[in-house]
Scaffold this motif. Structure first.
Motif, PDB file in Angstrom:
ATOM      1  N   PHE A  89      -7.717  -1.655   1.173  1.00 54.58           N
ATOM      2  CA  PHE A  89      -7.068  -1.172  -0.044  1.00 54.58           C
ATOM      3  C   PHE A  89      -7.671  -1.844  -1.266  1.00 54.58           C
ATOM      4  O   PHE A  89      -8.300  -2.904  -1.192  1.00 54.58           O
ATOM      5  N   VAL A 122       0.841  -1.199   0.000  1.00 56.41           N
ATOM      6  CA  VAL A 122       0.000   0.000   0.000  1.00 56.41           C
ATOM      7  C   VAL A 122       0.877   1.250   0.000  1.00 56.41           C
ATOM      8  O   VAL A 122       0.762   2.118  -0.857  1.00 56.41           O
ATOM      9  N   PHE A 157      -6.574   3.501  -0.857  1.00 59.51           N
ATOM     10  CA  PHE A 157      -6.314   2.860   0.430  1.00 59.51           C
ATOM     11  C   PHE A 157      -6.626   3.788   1.599  1.00 59.51           C
ATOM     12  O   PHE A 157      -6.488   5.008   1.514  1.00 59.51           O
TER      13      PHE A 157
END
Length: 618
Positions: free
Chosen positions: A219, A97, A248
Motif C-alpha cells: 500500500f 488500507v 493498495f
C-alpha cells in the motif's frame, strides 16, 4: 445459528439484577468504611445534540482519550478503533488500507462516522467509511455511542455512532514522526502550527508505505490536513480541509478467484463551521463537502479486463440552536444533504435528504430524562418521525442506572441499489432498514474503579444483506423481513495505584460483549449480517518499567460466527523524554493465524519502531 429462548433472556436479566445488588452493596461498604464521596468524571462528551458530563450519561458510550491514543499500540485511526471495547473492526489489510467497522452486531453500513460531529459516511458503500483524511496525531479523542443514534443524527446511525474529535493545537510548533518496520514499512509525518494574531493555523502531512505481508498486499497512503480557526467574542469560526490518497493491492478482497485485484481511492473533505452564543444560548451552523473517487481493477496485470470508476459527492449543511430554560436544555435544528454518484457501473444517480431534529433534557435531583426525535425525508419517501427516549437515575453517589428505547433507520447505499457484475446484482427496489432498540444499563464510578454493564435488544426490519442461494451463482441484495439481535456488554477499568500506590500497574481495562441473532441462515449464504462476533473479550494493561519506560499490553479473544475463534496479543513499549519520544510496537506477538473475513489472512507478527520529536517554540 442459535436462537435466544425466553429462559436465556431471563438468565441475563438475573445477571443484571445480581450486578446491581453487588454494586449497591459495594457502595454501601465503601460509604461505611471511608465515609466520603468521589467526584465523578467531569469529561464532557457529545453523545447527543446536547453535550453533557460523562458521569451523567443516559447511554452506553466508550471514549478513547488522548492518553489512550498515546499509550496504545496503534499508529493510525483504523487500528485505534480495535481498542474500543465492543467495536468490531473487520480488516482486509493493514494500516487502515480498508476496514469495516460495526457495533453490537450491526453491519458496517449501520455505523455512522463523524469528524467533529460532521457526517462523513460514504453513500457508495460503507467499505469507504474509514477513508479518513486525518492523522492519528490530529485526534484529541474518539467517542463511541453504542446502539441507535437516529433520534440524534438521523439516518445510518442504526447500531452506533463514532465521533472523531480533532485537536485544536495552540501556538507555534513543529512535530516530527518517523516509523520503520518489517515488510519495508515506513510512516513519516510532519505537523506544524502558527498563530497569526488571533488566527491559529496548522498543517499535517503524512505518508505510509509497505510492500505488504503476502502477495499483492502492499500500500501507499498519503494524508494532508489543514485547519484554521478564529476565536472572537462569544464565538469561533473553524475551517478544515483534508485529503486522503490510498493505492493498495486488494488480494482476494472481493473475490478469492482474483489475487491481483487493485484499488485506488482518494477522499477530499472540506468543512466550514462556527459557534456563537452565551451560557444559555448557542447557535452552530455547518457546511461541508466530501468527495470520494474509487478506481478498481480486477486484475492489475490486465487493466482492460475489468475496471470500475466511481465518484461520489456529498454537499451538506446543518444549523443547530441550543438554549436553557426552566424546562431544561433544548436543542433544535435541521439539515439538508445532497449526494450523487457518477460511475461506469452504477450509472449516474442523485438524491436529497432533509431532516429536522429536536432534543430536550431535564434533570430532577437524581433523575435525568432526554427526549428526542429526527423527522426525515429521503428521496421519494414521505416524511417520517424517528423518536427516542433515554433516562437515568442515580441510585447512590457513584452508581447510576439508565434505560433507553428508540427507533433507527438506514438508507440503502448506491452499491446495494445499482451495482452489477457477473456474480453480484443490486436491487433498486430496496427499502430503508429500520430497527426498534431497547437498552438498560448501569454505571459505577469510584476513585479506582469504573464499570458499566448494559443489556440490549435490537428488533430489525427490512435489514439489507447480500445473499446467495444454494442453487444460484449470484450474490443478490435483499431486505430481510425481521432479524433480532440480543446481547450484553461489560466494561471495567481499574486503577490499582489508587489502592496500592507503589504498584507498577497503572490501569487495567476489561471489556466483554456477547451477541446473538435469532435469524437462522438456512438455504442461503449471507455476506455480512451473520458475520458478527458472538464473543469478544479485550484486556488492556498499562504499566511502568524501570528507567521511566512505560508499556501497554493488549489481549483480544474473538469468536466470530461462521469463522471461528482467534487470539491476538499486541504490545507497545515507549519512553518519553523532554521533547523526544521513542517507542516500539509488536502486533500479534505470538504469530497467530487470524482473519476477519474468510480467505483473507491478516499479518503474523509485525514489529515496527518510531521516534517523535516536539518543538514547541520556533
Amino acid at each position: 445459528m442459535e436462537k435466544i429462548y425466553p429462559h436465556h433472556k431471563t438468565n441475563i436479566l438475573l445477571m443484571l439484577l445480581f450486578s446491581i445488588i453487588i454494586l449497591i452493596l459495594f457502595n454501601i461498604e465503601m460509604f461505611a468504611q471511608r465515609n466520603n464521596y468521589y467526584t465523578l468524571d467531569s469529561v464532557v462528551v457529545s453523545a447527543g445534540r446536547l453535550p453533557f458530563s460523562f458521569s451523567n450519561l443516559t447511554r452506553t458510550v466508550t471514549v478513547l482519550t488522548s492518553k489512550d491514543i498515546k499509550q496504545l499500540p496503534a499508529d493510525n485511526i483504523t487500528d485505534l478503533l480495535e481498542y474500543a471495547a465492543g467495536v468490531d473492526l473487520q480488516q482486509r489489510g493493514i494500516e487502515g488500507v480498508q476496514a469495516d467497522v460495526s457495533i453490537r452486531g450491526g453491519t458496517f453500513n449501520q455505523t455512522l462516522i463523524l469528524i467533529d460531529g460532521i457526517k462523513v459516511s460514504d453513500p457508495q458503500t460503507g467499505h469507504f467509511n474509514l477513508n479518513l483524511p486525518i492523522s492519528i496525531d490530529d485526534v484529541q479523542r474518539i467517542e463511541v455511542l453504542k446502539g441507535q443514534g437516529s433520534k440524534i443524527y438521523g439516518p445510518d446511525a442504526l447500531s452506533g455512532v463514532i465521533n472523531i474529535i480533532t485537536k485544536k493545537n495552540l501556538g507555534n510548533y513543529i512535530k516530527l514522526k518517523v516509523i520503520g518496520g518489517e515488510n519495508s514499512f515506513y510512516n513519516a509525518e510532519i505537523q506544524s502550527g502558527n498563530k497569526i494574531g488571533k488566527v491559529q493555523n496548522s498543517i499535517t502531512i503524512s505518508k505510509r508505505k509497505s510492500n505488504g505481508y503476502i502477495h499483492n498486499t502492499g500500500f501507499d497512503i498519503s494524508n494532508l490536513m489543514l485547519t484554521s480557526y478564529y476565536p472572537f467574542k462569544n464565538g469561533i469560526i473553524n475551517i478544515l480541509a483534508a485529503y486522503n490518497d490510498k493505492k493498495f493491492g486488494a488480494n482476494g478482497f472481493y473475490s478469492a478467484y482474483f489475487p491481483n485485484q487493485w484499488e485506488h481511492t482518494s477522499t477530499t473533505f472540506l468543512n466550514l463551521s462556527g459557534e456563537y452564543g452565551t451560557t444559555n444560548f448557542q447557535i452552530s451552523p455547518k457546511i461541508y463537502w466530501r468527495k470520494n473517487n474509487d478506481e478498481f481493477l480486477l486484475n492489475y496485470l490486465n487493466p482492460a479486463f475489468y475496471k470500475n470508476n466511481h465518484r461520489t459527492d456529498i454537499i451538506g449543511s446543518e444549523i443547530q440552536t441550543s438554549f436553557k430554560t426552566k424546562f431544561g436544555s433544548t436543542s433544535l435544528g435541521g439539515e439538508y444533504i445532497f449526494d450523487r454518484i457518477k460511475s461506469n457501473n452504477l450509472g449516474y444517480h442523485h438524491r436529497q435528504k432533509k431532516g429536522i431534529f429536536a432534543e430536550q433534557r431535564k434533570s430532577f435531583n437524581k433523575f435525568t430524562i432526554s427526549l428526542g426525535m429526527f423527522v426525515y425525508k429521503y428521496a421519494y419517501l414521505p416524511w417520517k418521525i424517528w423518536p427516542g427516549i433515554d433516562a437515568s437515575y442515580k441510585l447512590l453517589n457513584n452508581t447510576r442506572v439508565y434505560a433507553s428505547v428508540g427507533k433507527a433507520f438506514r438508507i440503502p447505499t448506491y452499491t446495494e441499489l445499482y451495482y452489477h457484475d457477473p456474480i453480484t446484482l443490486g436491487n433498486k427496489y430496496l427499502k430503508p432498514e429500520e430497527s426498534l432498540n431497547y437498552e438498560i444499563g448501569l454505571n459505577q464510578k469510584t476513585s479506582f474503579l469504573s464499570a458499566n454493564f448494559s443489556l440490549f435488544d435490537r428488533i430489525g426490519k427490512n435489514l439489507i444483506d447480500w445473499i446467495k442461494k444454494t442453487n444460484d451463482n449470484k450474490w443478490r441484495a435483499v431486505n430481510f423481513a425481521k432479524v433480532n439481535t440480543f446481547g450484553f456488554g461489560l466494561n471495567v477499568s481499574i486503577i490499582p495505584q489508587k489502592i496500592i500506590g507503589y504498584l507498577p500497574i497503572k490501569r487495567i481495562n476489561i471489556g466483554y460483549t456477547y451477541l446473538n441473532s435469532d435469524k437462522i441462515a438456512s438455504g442461503f449464504k449471507s455476506r455480512y449480517i451473520f458475520n458478527y462476533l458472538k464473543h469478544q473479550l479485550q484486556i488492556t494493561i498499562f504499566h511502568s518499567l524501570p528507567w521511566k519506560i512505560n508499556a501497554s499490553w493488549f489481549f483480544r479473544f474473538e469468536d466470530r460466527v461462521n469463522l471461528g475463534k482467534s487470539i491476538v496479543v499486541n504490545t507497545k513499549i515507549y519512553r518519553q523524554f523532554r521533547r523526544i519520544g521513542l517507542f516500539i510496537n509488536i502486533n500479534n506477538i505470538f504469530n497467530k493465524t487470524h482473519m476477519d473475513f474468510s480467505g483473507l489472512p491478516l499479518p503474523g507478527r509485525w514489529i515496527y519502531a518510531g521516534i517523535k520529536m516536539n518543538i514547541n517554540k520556533l
